[in-house]
Scaffold this motif. Structure first.
Motif, PDB file in Angstrom:
ATOM      1  N   ILE A   1      -7.691  -3.138   0.557  1.00  0.00           N
ATOM      2  CA  ILE A   1      -7.929  -3.276   1.997  1.00  0.00           C
ATOM      3  C   ILE A   1      -9.094  -4.222   2.267  1.00  0.00           C
ATOM      4  O   ILE A   1      -9.052  -5.045   3.194  1.00  0.00           O
TER       5      ILE A   1
ATOM      6  N   VAL B   1     -10.807   4.647   4.713  1.00  0.00           N
ATOM      7  CA  VAL B   1     -10.604   5.114   3.338  1.00  0.00           C
ATOM      8  C   VAL B   1     -11.932   5.481   2.695  1.00  0.00           C
ATOM      9  O   VAL B   1     -12.050   6.497   1.993  1.00  0.00           O
TER      10      VAL B   1
ATOM     11  N   THR C   1       0.822  -1.205   0.000  1.00  0.00           N
ATOM     12  CA  THR C   1       0.000   0.000   0.000  1.00  0.00           C
ATOM     13  C   THR C   1       0.860   1.260   0.000  1.00  0.00           C
ATOM     14  O   THR C   1       0.589   2.230  -0.722  1.00  0.00           O
ATOM     15  N   GLY C   2       1.926   1.255   0.827  1.00  0.00           N
ATOM     16  CA  GLY C   2       2.798   2.409   0.866  1.00  0.00           C
ATOM     17  C   GLY C   2       3.490   2.684  -0.459  1.00  0.00           C
ATOM     18  O   GLY C   2       3.703   3.845  -0.835  1.00  0.00           O
TER      19      GLY C   2
ATOM     20  N   TRP D   1       0.226   3.337  -3.101  1.00  0.00           N
ATOM     21  CA  TRP D   1      -0.949   4.119  -2.690  1.00  0.00           C
ATOM     22  C   TRP D   1      -1.164   5.383  -3.511  1.00  0.00           C
ATOM     23  O   TRP D   1      -2.282   5.629  -3.982  1.00  0.00           O
ATOM     24  N   PRO D   2      -0.128   6.211  -3.740  1.00  0.00           N
ATOM     25  CA  PRO D   2      -0.390   7.448  -4.502  1.00  0.00           C
ATOM     26  C   PRO D   2      -0.869   7.195  -5.927  1.00  0.00           C
ATOM     27  O   PRO D   2      -1.549   8.052  -6.516  1.00  0.00           O
ATOM     28  N   ASP D   3      -0.501   6.045  -6.478  1.00  0.00           N
ATOM     29  CA  ASP D   3      -0.857   5.758  -7.867  1.00  0.00           C
ATOM     30  C   ASP D   3      -2.155   4.966  -8.008  1.00  0.00           C
ATOM     31  O   ASP D   3      -2.597   4.707  -9.133  1.00  0.00           O
ATOM     32  N   LEU D   4      -2.707   4.540  -6.881  1.00  0.00           N
ATOM     33  CA  LEU D   4      -3.912   3.715  -6.928  1.00  0.00           C
ATOM     34  C   LEU D   4      -5.152   4.594  -6.970  1.00  0.00           C
ATOM     35  O   LEU D   4      -5.224   5.630  -6.284  1.00  0.00           O
TER      36      LEU D   4
ATOM     37  N   GLU E   1     -12.180   9.211   1.355  1.00  0.00           N
ATOM     38  CA  GLU E   1     -12.042   9.313  -0.094  1.00  0.00           C
ATOM     39  C   GLU E   1     -13.377   9.335  -0.836  1.00  0.00           C
ATOM     40  O   GLU E   1     -13.473   9.901  -1.924  1.00  0.00           O
TER      41      GLU E   1
ATOM     42  N   ARG F   1      -7.876   1.083  -4.016  1.00  0.00           N
ATOM     43  CA  ARG F   1      -7.512   1.174  -2.606  1.00  0.00           C
ATOM     44  C   ARG F   1      -8.513   0.415  -1.732  1.00  0.00           C
ATOM     45  O   ARG F   1      -8.134  -0.350  -0.837  1.00  0.00           O
TER      46      ARG F   1
END
Length: 324
Positions: free
Chosen positions: A95, A138, A79-80, A83-86, A142, A91
């Motif tokens: 999870i 999330v 995830t780390g 994460w920015p590209d998902l 989000e 996301r």
């Protein structure tokens, strides 16, 4: 006649289940087994030994715990990195898949493993509840665009639904803790929503929720009873201390004193240990707020320690006299 010396398998199974449910400690279960072995003779001693499946069961238990932790670590690293590209759906899918895998793995643990199966299932389900909380976190931020305290009223109740269903299926102390935590989060969120992020009402609702939990556990409505009262007392004190006022300190102190009184009334060393923790949380803060100065703090700690030592000795002596 030889069969008369054989202990009942159902009784042994009951001991394992009572330990898993928190009604007996492992030490108490072992003492009962040793007593029965000594009373019934060599036949019982042989029958009370661990079955040949004990070794494989321990391996399964260890691998279950390790696998669950490794799964979470791997998911966290992945995830780390990504994460920015998902996208938000990915996301949530990542999870959610972890939560479903952990909860599903708990259901898949074979019942024939007995007590080990119960422990592995409880741990996997607790990890699954944690992943569920991450999923709704999330989802709240989000999808619903709710942040900070406004997200708590989404994360807490929805996670509590999942945790409550798992607790209903298997009422262990770990499932109970996994249920109480989101309920307290929900209480804090509701209180802060109603009072424009003021933590006083949030703390008050957390105290009320935890106090009700402890009361229901003490009355036998929530199982297991001993951990339920302990968790409720700890949660109530934390909620009271979240209130930034003298009222919160007084409420926390009163709750801690009530926990000591209940432990003495029930002659319970586990509850007395929890009460000691609550006093150590509240007494220094009360002394600092009401009687500032190093001398008053030292005297407060000395008085608290002496009280706890005396209470522990009294409970231990009374328990010994009761057993004899």
């Amino acid at each position: 006649m030889g069969s008369a010396h054989q202990p009942s398998p159902s009784a042994l199974d009951a001991l394992d289940e009572w330990v898993a449910s928190g009604l007996l400690t492992p030490e108490q279960s072992r003492a009962i087994r040793e007593h029965e072995a000594a009373r019934r003779g060599p036949h019982a001693a042989v029958a009370l030994q661990p079955s040949p499946e004990a070794g494989p069961s321990l391996v399964v238990e260890a691998l279950g715990y390790l696998g669950g932790v490794v799964m979470l670590i791997g998911a966290g690293i992945l995830t780390g990195m990504l994460w920015p590209d998902l996208s938000v759906p990915l996301r949530l899918a990542l999870i959610g898949a972890a939560a479903l895998a952990l909860i599903g793995a708990g259901f898949a643990v074979p019942e024939r493993l007995g007590e080990v199966a119960g422990r592995v299932r409880s741990v996997l389900w607790a990890l699954g509840v944690g992943a569920t909380a991450g999923f709704f976190s999330v989802f709240s931020t989000e999808v619903l665009d709710r942040y900070d305290e406004h997200a708590l009223v989404v994360i807490g109740p929805l996670t509590a639904v999942v945790a409550g269903a798992l607790w209903w299926l298997r009422r262990t102390w770990l499932q109970q803790l996994a249920l109480l935590a989101p309920l307290l989060v929900s209480a804090m969120g509701v209180g802060m929503e109603l009072t424009s992020t003021d933590s006083s009402w949030g703390g008050a609702l957390v105290w009320a929720t935890a106090a009700c939990w402890a009361a229901l556990s003490w009355a036998g409505r929530l199982e297991p009873r001993v951990p339920g009262v302990a968790f409720g007392a700890l949660g109530a004190v934390l909620g009271a201390l979240a209130m930034p006022s003298d009222v919160g300190i007084a409420l926390a102190l009163a709750t801690a004193v009530a926990a000591v009184g209940l432990a003495l009334w029930e002659r319970s060393l586990p509850w007395l240990g929890v009460a000691a923790i609550t006093l150590l949380w509240t007494m220094p803060r009360a002394a600092d707020a009401w009687f500032p100065g190093r001398l008053s703090a030292a005297l407060t700690l000395l008085a608290t320690g002496a009280t706890l030592v005396g209470a522990a000795v009294w409970v231990a002596r009374h328990q010994g006299a009761k057993r004899s």
